[in-house]
Design a protein around this motif. Structure first.
Motif, short mmCIF file in Angstrom:
data_model
loop_
_atom_site.label_atom_id
_atom_site.label_comp_id
_atom_site.label_asym_id
_atom_site.label_seq_id
_atom_site.Cartn_x
_atom_site.Cartn_y
_atom_site.Cartn_z
N ALA A 110 4.24 8.88 -7.05
CA ALA A 110 3.45 9.39 -8.18
C ALA A 110 2.74 10.68 -7.77
N ASP A 111 2.84 11.70 -8.60
CA ASP A 111 2.19 12.98 -8.34
C ASP A 111 0.99 13.13 -9.27
N MET A 112 -0.20 12.94 -8.72
CA MET A 112 -1.44 13.08 -9.49
C MET A 112 -2.32 14.14 -8.84
N LEU A 113 -1.71 15.15 -8.22
CA LEU A 113 -2.46 16.19 -7.51
C LEU A 113 -3.38 16.96 -8.45
N LYS A 114 -2.91 17.32 -9.63
CA LYS A 114 -3.74 18.11 -10.55
C LYS A 114 -4.94 17.32 -11.05
N GLU A 115 -4.72 16.06 -11.40
CA GLU A 115 -5.80 15.25 -11.99
C GLU A 115 -6.73 14.64 -10.95
N LYS A 116 -6.16 14.12 -9.85
CA LYS A 116 -6.95 13.32 -8.91
C LYS A 116 -6.83 13.76 -7.46
N ASP A 117 -6.17 14.89 -7.19
CA ASP A 117 -5.90 15.31 -5.82
C ASP A 117 -5.26 14.17 -5.03
N LEU A 118 -4.23 13.58 -5.61
CA LEU A 118 -3.59 12.41 -5.02
C LEU A 118 -2.08 12.48 -5.23
N LEU A 119 -1.35 12.42 -4.12
CA LEU A 119 0.10 12.34 -4.15
C LEU A 119 0.48 11.08 -3.40
N LEU A 120 1.16 10.17 -4.10
CA LEU A 120 1.58 8.91 -3.50
C LEU A 120 3.06 8.97 -3.15
N TYR A 121 3.39 8.45 -1.98
CA TYR A 121 4.78 8.36 -1.56
C TYR A 121 5.26 6.92 -1.64
N LYS A 122 6.58 6.74 -1.73
CA LYS A 122 7.17 5.41 -1.73
C LYS A 122 7.05 4.78 -0.34
N ASP A 123 7.29 5.58 0.68
CA ASP A 123 7.21 5.13 2.07
C ASP A 123 6.88 6.35 2.92
N LEU A 124 6.79 6.15 4.23
CA LEU A 124 6.34 7.21 5.12
C LEU A 124 7.22 7.27 6.36
N ALA A 168 0.84 -1.20 0.00
CA ALA A 168 0.00 0.00 0.00
C ALA A 168 0.88 1.25 0.00
N LYS A 169 0.61 2.17 -0.88
CA LYS A 169 1.38 3.40 -0.95
C LYS A 169 0.74 4.47 -0.05
N PRO A 170 1.56 5.16 0.74
CA PRO A 170 1.04 6.29 1.51
C PRO A 170 0.58 7.40 0.56
N GLU A 171 -0.44 8.14 0.98
CA GLU A 171 -1.01 9.16 0.12
C GLU A 171 -1.37 10.42 0.91
#
Length: 164
Positions: free
Chosen positions: A96-110, A62-65
């Protein structure tokens, strides 16, 4: 981040801003057993809920978001899940940076991650500065059903202006 149980939320309601009060009352008064999976408006695109059944997974899958435009309210209906949580300190590597399209920023770890265990009736509120890793298995991989409510962050700003 706010964590609680819908059956004992008097403190949460007393202190919560109006948009969050509205969502907590919605969660408390909705029979999710009679609603099929899908996306439903609560207040147009400003507040909406997605109800879904999914399967928990190992934490490393699971990727942190984080979300910047919406507050995320995670509510467990059936099953048990673990959610990782940490303040977004700006030091996590971006997956993955999908903030503009989906309001979602995924991190590799936390970095500095804590864990919450959600059983039916539990809710967790994640603000834009709260990174979270949802649908992780607690003990066993299992099916869960949950409601994820999105609240436009602008509603909190408007509510704060009204209180002045």
């Amino acid at each position: 981040m706010i964590f609680g149980n819908i059956s004992d939320m008097s403190d949460s309601l007393m202190l919560a801003p109006e948009p969050l009060k509205k969502v907590l009352m919605y969660l408390a008064n909705t029979n999710f057993n009679s609603i099929p999976d899908g996306r439903y408006p609560i207040q147009g695109d400003d507040i909406y809920v997605t109800i879904k059944e999914t399967v928990t997974k190992d934490k490393n899958e699971a990727k942190p978001e984080v979300h910047r435009r919406y507050v995320d309210v995670q509510y467990i209906i059936v099953g048990i899940e673990k959610i990782g949580y940490a303040r977004d300190n700006g030091k996590n590597d971006i997956y993955a940076d999908m903030l503009k399209e989906k309001d979602l920023l995924l991190y590799k770890d936390l970095e500095n991650e804590s864990e919450l265990i959600l059983v039916p009736g539990c809710f967790a509120v994640f603000f834009p500065e709260d990174a979270h890793r949802a649908a992780c298995r607690y003990k066993d991989i299992t099916k869960i059903r949950k409601a994820v409510v999105k609240i436009n962050i602008e509603l909190f700003k408007a509510d704060k202006q009204l209180q002045r």
